[in-house]
Design an enzyme around this catalytic site. Structure first.
Site, PDB file in Angstrom:
ATOM      1  N   SER A  10       0.845  -1.205   0.000  1.00 57.62           N
ATOM      2  CA  SER A  10       0.000   0.000   0.000  1.00 57.62           C
ATOM      3  C   SER A  10       0.875   1.247   0.000  1.00 57.62           C
ATOM      4  O   SER A  10       1.698   1.435   0.911  1.00 57.62           O
ATOM      5  CB  SER A  10      -0.887   0.002   1.250  1.00 57.62           C
ATOM      6  N   HIS A  35      -1.252  -1.247  -4.260  1.00 59.58           N
ATOM      7  CA  HIS A  35      -2.520  -0.863  -3.633  1.00 59.58           C
ATOM      8  C   HIS A  35      -2.532   0.653  -3.411  1.00 59.58           C
ATOM      9  O   HIS A  35      -1.639   1.204  -2.762  1.00 59.58           O
ATOM     10  CB  HIS A  35      -2.651  -1.612  -2.303  1.00 59.58           C
ATOM     11  N   ASP A  37      -4.574   3.712  -1.872  1.00 61.30           N
ATOM     12  CA  ASP A  37      -5.629   4.091  -0.924  1.00 61.30           C
ATOM     13  C   ASP A  37      -6.098   5.503  -1.193  1.00 61.30           C
ATOM     14  O   ASP A  37      -5.343   6.461  -1.021  1.00 61.30           O
ATOM     15  CB  ASP A  37      -5.092   3.992   0.506  1.00 61.30           C
ATOM     16  N   MET A  39      -8.599   8.450  -0.148  1.00 61.44           N
ATOM     17  CA  MET A  39      -9.412   8.917   0.994  1.00 61.44           C
ATOM     18  C   MET A  39      -9.830  10.356   0.755  1.00 61.44           C
ATOM     19  O   MET A  39      -9.024  11.161   0.276  1.00 61.44           O
ATOM     20  CB  MET A  39      -8.580   8.843   2.274  1.00 61.44           C
ATOM     21  N   HIS A  68      -8.389   1.367  -3.992  1.00 54.74           N
ATOM     22  CA  HIS A  68      -9.313   1.173  -2.866  1.00 54.74           C
ATOM     23  C   HIS A  68      -9.918   2.531  -2.532  1.00 54.74           C
ATOM     24  O   HIS A  68      -9.255   3.396  -1.972  1.00 54.74           O
ATOM     25  CB  HIS A  68      -8.501   0.585  -1.694  1.00 54.74           C
TER      26      HIS A  68
HETATM   27  C1  DX5 Z   1      -6.103   1.793   5.734  1.00 53.60           C
HETATM   28  C2  DX5 Z   1      -5.688   1.442   4.317  1.00 53.60           C
HETATM   29  C3  DX5 Z   1      -4.607   0.461   4.238  1.00 53.60           C
HETATM   30  C4  DX5 Z   1      -3.330   0.840   4.926  1.00 53.60           C
HETATM   31  C5  DX5 Z   1      -2.784  -0.389   5.563  1.00 53.60           C
HETATM   32  O1  DX5 Z   1      -7.208   2.608   5.698  1.00 53.60           O
HETATM   33  O2  DX5 Z   1      -6.784   0.955   3.573  1.00 53.60           O
HETATM   34  O3  DX5 Z   1      -4.354   0.037   2.900  1.00 53.60           O
HETATM   35  O4  DX5 Z   1      -2.367   1.363   4.061  1.00 53.60           O
HETATM   36  O5  DX5 Z   1      -1.666  -0.026   6.271  1.00 53.60           O
HETATM   37  P1  DX5 Z   1      -0.815  -1.038   7.170  1.00 53.60           P
HETATM   38  O6  DX5 Z   1      -0.478  -2.207   6.303  1.00 53.60           O
HETATM   39  O7  DX5 Z   1       0.356  -0.196   7.519  1.00 53.60           O
HETATM   40  O8  DX5 Z   1      -1.674  -1.421   8.321  1.00 53.60           O
HETATM   41 ZN    ZN Z   2      -6.453  -0.034   1.497  1.00 54.17          ZN
END
Ligand code: DX5
Ligand code: ZN
Length: 222
Positions: A10, A35, A37, A39, A68
């Site tokens: 990610s 991945h 993310d 937001m 995502h």
């Molecule tokens: C959280 C994200 C994840 C995040 C996971 O809201 O959707 O993809 O990056 O991070 P780690 O692997 O550091 O818990």
């Molecule tokens: Zn994610």
């Protein structure tokens, strides 16, 4: 039969000042997907990237960009991410929009659609959509930030999904996201997940290639 393992670093834990070289670093280290993310500061209390960042990253790697969407209106934004180069798009069942129509729009654009469940959301909420997704993402932390500890009880939903997939002869990968690392991957695998998202555990590892290999070994040994 177990599905092939897919490791998806990610970029939330990457160095945002040099994202293109960071995704290339992940590709060189042996990652399978990247991945991304997304937001919006409303659906989750954090703000990250828009479609233009995906457009900028697309030529940097050959790996699929796994987007995502943690936004209130994925129906408004999914097409823009696809146009920018997203290879697959996942949306939250908790999004206040027409989830079925949004999944359909992603599929119509020719991309695999995924549905995401927050830790507090039961599997029954996504039952109507399971026949039209290629991926179910079971959040193993409350979304918004990287580096949180895994909520192990969420893995019960992974096992439930494996049973449903078999009973109904469905075809989707099961992804886990949040607190996934070399130490927790065996638990995720034992529950039946085959797509592992990891931010801090990979991008902040001293050697990402070694960290990915360690995750593969832990998965195969589980
Ligand atoms: C959280 C994200 C994840 C995040 C996971 O809201 O959707 O993809 O990056 O991070 P780690 O692997 O550091 O818990
Ligand atoms: Zn994610």
């Amino acid at each position: 039969m177990r599905r092939p393992l897919i490791i998806a670093p990610s970029i939330l834990a990457a160095d945002f000042g040099r994202l293109a070289s960071e995704v290339l670093r992940a590709e060189t280290a042996g990652a399978d997907w990247i991945h991304v993310d997304v937001m919006d500061g409303h659906f989750v209390p954090n703000l990250t990237v828009g479609p233009d960042v995906v457009r900028g990253l697309r030529p940097a790697v050959k790996l699929p960009l796994d987007v995502h969407l943690m936004v209130e209106r994925p129906d408004k934004f999914a097409p823009a991410f696809i146009e920018a180069g997203a290879d697959r798009v996942s949306i939250h069942i908790e999004s206040p929009c027409n989830v079925g129509a949004t999944l359909e729009a992603i599929r119509t654009a020719g991309k695999p659609a995924g549905i995401v469940l927050n830790p507090g959301t039961p599997v029954k909420a996504i039952l109507p959509y399971l026949d039209r997704v290629k991926l179910v993402l079971v959040m193993t932390v409350n979304p918004g930030f990287g580096g949180q500890p895994i909520i192990s009880s969420a893995l019960d939903k992974v096992s439930e999904l494996v049973e449903l997939r078999e009973a109904r002869k469905l075809d989707f990968d099961i992804q886990v996201d949040g607190g996934v690392s070399e130490k927790t991957v065996a638990r995720c695998a034992a529950a039946g997940a085959n797509v592992m998202v990891a931010g801090v555990a990979l991008f902040r590892a001293p050697d990402m290639a070694q960290a990915i290999s360690a995750m593969r070994r832990a998965y195969n040994a589980s």
